[in-house]
Enzyme design. Structure first.
Site, PDB file in Angstrom:
ATOM      1  N   ARG A   1      32.623  50.444  46.590  1.00  0.00           N
ATOM      2  CA  ARG A   1      31.790  50.146  45.410  1.00  0.00           C
ATOM      3  C   ARG A   1      30.537  49.395  45.846  1.00  0.00           C
ATOM      4  NH1 ARG A   1      34.943  47.541  40.485  1.00  0.00           N
ATOM      5  NH2 ARG A   1      33.000  48.097  39.435  1.00  0.00           N
TER       6      ARG A   1
ATOM      7  N   CYS B   1      31.242  40.059  41.097  1.00  0.00           N
ATOM      8  CA  CYS B   1      32.099  41.242  41.241  1.00  0.00           C
ATOM      9  C   CYS B   1      31.621  42.264  40.233  1.00  0.00           C
ATOM     10  CB  CYS B   1      33.560  40.866  41.048  1.00  0.00           C
ATOM     11  SG  CYS B   1      33.930  40.129  39.433  1.00  0.00           S
TER      12      CYS B   1
END
Length: 271
Positions: free
Chosen positions: A172, A230
């Site tokens: 990611r 995050c």
């Protein structure tokens, strides 16, 4: 400094002295209340992440910080008091528990610890399990916290951090996949240390020296200006917790990637 972690055997011997919070939550996983009803640490109160540990999703991200009055009310309903230690656990490797730990610390509670190894460690140790649906604590707590005790960065200041840590999975971070948010990649200048790397094969946090070495490798050392993000601000708290175990203070970016990409004019890197 007292470790922000607590082992299952220590918790088992202190159940009469602490307030235990069960914050079981997993994205796409079984509902936390049902898991709690099937079995939980004796005396624990259930805390819902979506209702108590996050505000409504929007421009500020998928899991923005909850309104202080909402959070404080939820903690009181769970029996939290200012002067009584709190232990938090989940069944998601400590990610949801770290979010609750951070929020309690942010609101001024000085004695909060996360169960090392989470619910699986409690079960593996063969310790007592209580059953029953979530309900308010028998004795409501008198928690009176206010936010501001833990460092925070926002969308305007996050790139000013000397070391910006991205706690998401490497793929990611590199922008190879993005299963949740509409844009792939990372905030320019960020380094990657996924929250999963904080744990050993047994599901417990790695030893202090190993955590310190891993974070030092990306520049996150004691005295450095460190911030963590995050996808939505939840698992980043796991890195903040791991950094505290390693003796490094770090700020949280609550909006995280989900807030950052809400404005298409904000820069994105892939690599």
């Amino acid at each position: 400094m007292t470790s922000p972690l607590i082992a299952v055997d220590e918790l088992a011997g202190r159940l009469e002295e602490v307030t235990v919070l069960d914050v079981r939550y997993r994205l796409g996983g079984p509902p936390g209340p049902e898991e709690f009803a099937a079995g939980h640490v004796p005396g624990a109160s259930y805390v819902d992440l979506g209702a108590a540990l996050a505000g409504p999703p929007g421009a500020g991200g998928r899991h923005p910080l909850p309104a202080p009055d909402v959070f404080v009310a939820a903690m009181r309903a769970a029996g939290v008091c200012n002067d009584r230690p709190v232990v938090v656990y989940d069944d998601w490797s400590g990610n949801a528990a770290a979010r609750c730990w951070w929020l309690l610390r942010h609101h001024g509670h000085r004695d909060v610890r996360v169960l090392d190894g989470a619910w699986p460690a409690w079960r593996a140790a063969g310790l007592p399990v209580e059953q029953g649906a979530p309900a308010p604590a028998a004795e409501p707590g008198g928690f009176t916290g206010e936010p501001g005790a833990m460092p925070v960065v926002d969308v305007a200041t996050v790139r000013d951090a000397g070391v910006l840590v991205d706690a998401r999975a490497p793929e990611r971070y590199r922008g190879e996949v993005e299963p949740v948010d509409p844009v792939a990649g990372h905030i320019p200048g960020a380094v990657n240390l996924p929250s999963s790397a904080n744990l050993g094969p047994d599901g417990r946090f790695r030893p202090v020296a190993e955590l310190a070495e891993a974070y030092a490798a990306v520049g996150a050392t004691a005295g450095a200006d460190v911030a963590v993000y995050c996808g939505s601000g939840v698992t980043a708290a796991h890195d903040v917790l791991a950094l505290e175990v390693a003796g490094v203070a770090a700020a949280l970016y609550p909006g995280s990637w989900s807030e950052w990409v809400a404005d298409p004019d904000r820069p994105v890197e892939t690599s």
